[in-house]
Design an enzyme around this catalytic site. Structure first.
Site, PDB file in Angstrom:
ATOM      1  N   PRO A 117       0.783  -1.300  -0.109  1.00  0.00           N
ATOM      2  CA  PRO A 117       0.050   0.159  -0.032  1.00  0.00           C
ATOM      3  C   PRO A 117       0.935   1.196   0.092  1.00  0.00           C
ATOM      4  CG  PRO A 117      -0.952  -1.781   1.464  1.00  0.00           C
ATOM      5  CD  PRO A 117       0.421  -2.013   1.164  1.00  0.00           C
ATOM      6  N   CYS A 118       0.580   2.121  -0.803  1.00  0.00           N
ATOM      7  CA  CYS A 118       1.143   3.445  -1.011  1.00  0.00           C
ATOM      8  C   CYS A 118       0.977   4.465  -0.107  1.00  0.00           C
ATOM      9  CB  CYS A 118       1.087   3.976  -2.423  1.00  0.00           C
ATOM     10  SG  CYS A 118      -0.615   4.572  -2.917  1.00  0.00           S
ATOM     11  N   GLN A 119       0.048   4.466   0.637  1.00  0.00           N
ATOM     12  CA  GLN A 119      -0.296   5.671   1.611  1.00  0.00           C
ATOM     13  C   GLN A 119       0.586   6.209   2.481  1.00  0.00           C
ATOM     14  OE1 GLN A 119      -2.139   2.697   1.232  1.00  0.00           O
ATOM     15  NE2 GLN A 119      -4.161   3.250   0.720  1.00  0.00           N
ATOM     16  N   TYR A 121       3.868   6.057   1.939  1.00  0.00           N
ATOM     17  CA  TYR A 121       4.857   6.608   1.067  1.00  0.00           C
ATOM     18  C   TYR A 121       4.453   7.814   0.366  1.00  0.00           C
ATOM     19  CZ  TYR A 121       6.711   1.707   1.918  1.00  0.00           C
ATOM     20  OH  TYR A 121       7.242   0.612   2.418  1.00  0.00           O
ATOM     21  N   SER A 122       3.317   7.866   0.149  1.00  0.00           N
ATOM     22  CA  SER A 122       2.931   9.175  -0.698  1.00  0.00           C
ATOM     23  C   SER A 122       3.355  10.429   0.076  1.00  0.00           C
ATOM     24  CB  SER A 122       1.503   8.974  -1.345  1.00  0.00           C
ATOM     25  OG  SER A 122       0.563   9.223  -0.032  1.00  0.00           O
TER      26      SER A 122
END
Length: 420
Positions: A117-119, A121-122
């Protein structure tokens, strides 16, 4: 002689965008897909069964509904799965006996693919969190990815994520440095943290009508390296699939039925509708029915597009917004799409609202539908999203564009089969 299909395991599979691309290429067999969120699990199981001709039982066992953080259990199997087979039905428990080892059996795993999941890292996610997401457990899910790679020793892995991963720094150490060190210790070569900025790929370069930049980290097992299987050759082969002229929004959604706002609000199955099709004789599939909008937003959508507000200076856009809604905001939360350009990045936030994705036709005065979001993400026309509208938007926004995945799959297959 026809090359034998390669095999892969997909981690953090979501609704299956990455898997779909690899399977679409016709060069791979999927051994297993791992996902935690039930709507995504159901969607992917349905796709395997209806499109890729798996039996119901086979689709159920291949798509593992499991928390990847419990990696040892995931690999070895024999846990109880609490699941829901169709939206809104009663929970029930079934025993998942297989695990990854059981599904793989004696077959060799050629690739492990996936993107945590990218949350965490975003850049946007970090900006909204008081601790810049440094305490978010998702920062370290790559460790579970590595454990699966270590177990099955594929020749290559593909790890996908947002460009924000390049600057993410939980625990006062860059995530990319942690990833590099972990893979290096486990016998895999990847680009160095400084080099990863050079492997940001745009989906629009691969025929996806969307400006969507992603870091594609490819790893090669040192023990399997030959003169052809190396990082430079793989990225070079991937880059050969880039196109010169990007696809536009008009190319992929202009054919769909059009709508107009209606004075009458209707309710069906608990869902409100305020748009009617312009051509009443055309069949409208469920996922192409526009979401409900209030009168104010309909007015804003129409004026925003007709006055081409996207191209106005920011201060004009903010003033336009404040005048219409009677506020003193420093931000204009509206944005429309352009017929003759790729879309901006389709995001999971669409499940909350579509105000940043106003349809380019001013007369329709609406935001994009689930069907339009799926086509912009390059999902095939026959891909079925059968959950509620919010979850459909969310899983589409979180997915890897299948067309981009397909091009990466073809390039890697060519390298592994020594066809370069």
């Amino acid at each position: 002689m026809k090359n034998k299909k390669l095999t892969f395991i997909d981690l953090f599979a979501g609704c299956g965008g990455l898997s779909e691309g690899f399977i679409m290429s016709g060069k791979y067999d999927a051994l297993a897909h791992v996902e935690w969120e039930i709507p995504m699990v159901r969607t992917l199981r349905s796709r395997l069964e209806k499109k890729w001709k798996h039996t119901n039982e086979d689709a159920f066992k291949r798509v593992l509904h499991f928390d990847i953080q419990k990696t040892e259990e995931l690999i070895n199997g024999n846990w109880k799965e609490e699941t829901i087979k169709s939206f809104g039905s009663t929970n029930h428990i079934e025993v998942q006996k297989y695990g990854l080892k059981g599904l793989v059996g004696k077959r060799k795993v050629d690739l492990v693919i996936g993107g945590p999941p990218c949350q965490a890292y975003s850049v946007a996610g970090r900006a909204q969190d008081k601790n810049s997401m440094k305490e978010d457990y998702r920062n370290y899910l790559f460790e579970s990815f590595i454990k699966v790679v270590e177990e099955f020793q594929p020749n290559i892995f593909v790890f996908e994520n947002v460009p924000g991963i390049l600057s993410a720094c939980p625990g006062d150490k860059k995530v990319t440095e942690r990833i590099f060190e972990y893979f290096d210790q486990h016998g895999y070569d990847i680009k160095t943290p400084d080099e990863l900025k050079n492997v940001i790929l745009s989906a629009s370069d691969f025929g996806v009508p969307q400006k969507r930049n992603r870091v594609i980290i490819v790893g090669v097992r040192r023990a399997s390296k030959t003169k052809n299987i190396n990082l430079d050759s793989i990225y070079s082969e991937i880059n050969k699939h880039k196109i010169k002229t990007p696809k536009t929004l008009r190319d992929v959604i202009n054919h769909l039925p059009k709508f107009k706002p209606s004075d009458k609000i209707t309710t069906l199955n608990g869902r409100k509708y305020c748009y009617i099709p312009i051509d009443e004789d055309k069949f409208i599939e469920e996922n192409h029915k526009p979401r409900f909008q209030n009168e104010r937003d309909i007015k804003i959508f129409r004026e925003w597009v007709s006055k081409n507000m996207n191209k106005r200076p920011m201060i004009e856009r903010i003033q336009f917004y404040n005048n219409l809604v009677g506020r003193n905001s420093k931000h204009a939360k509206y944005r429309s799409l352009d017929w003759d350009k790729p879309s901006q990045t389709i995001v999971a936030h669409l499940y909350k609202d579509g105000l940043m994705f106003i349809h380019p036709d001013a007369e329709q005065a609406r935001t994009i539908t689930v069907k339009e979001a799926a086509l912009i993400q390059s999902f095939p026309n026959d891909f079925e999203f059968i959950e509620n509208m919010g979850y459909n938007y969310k899983m589409i926004g979180n997915a890897v564009p299948p067309l981009m995945a397909e091009k990466i799959a073809i390039a890697i297959n060519k390298i592994l089969n020594n066809e370069v």
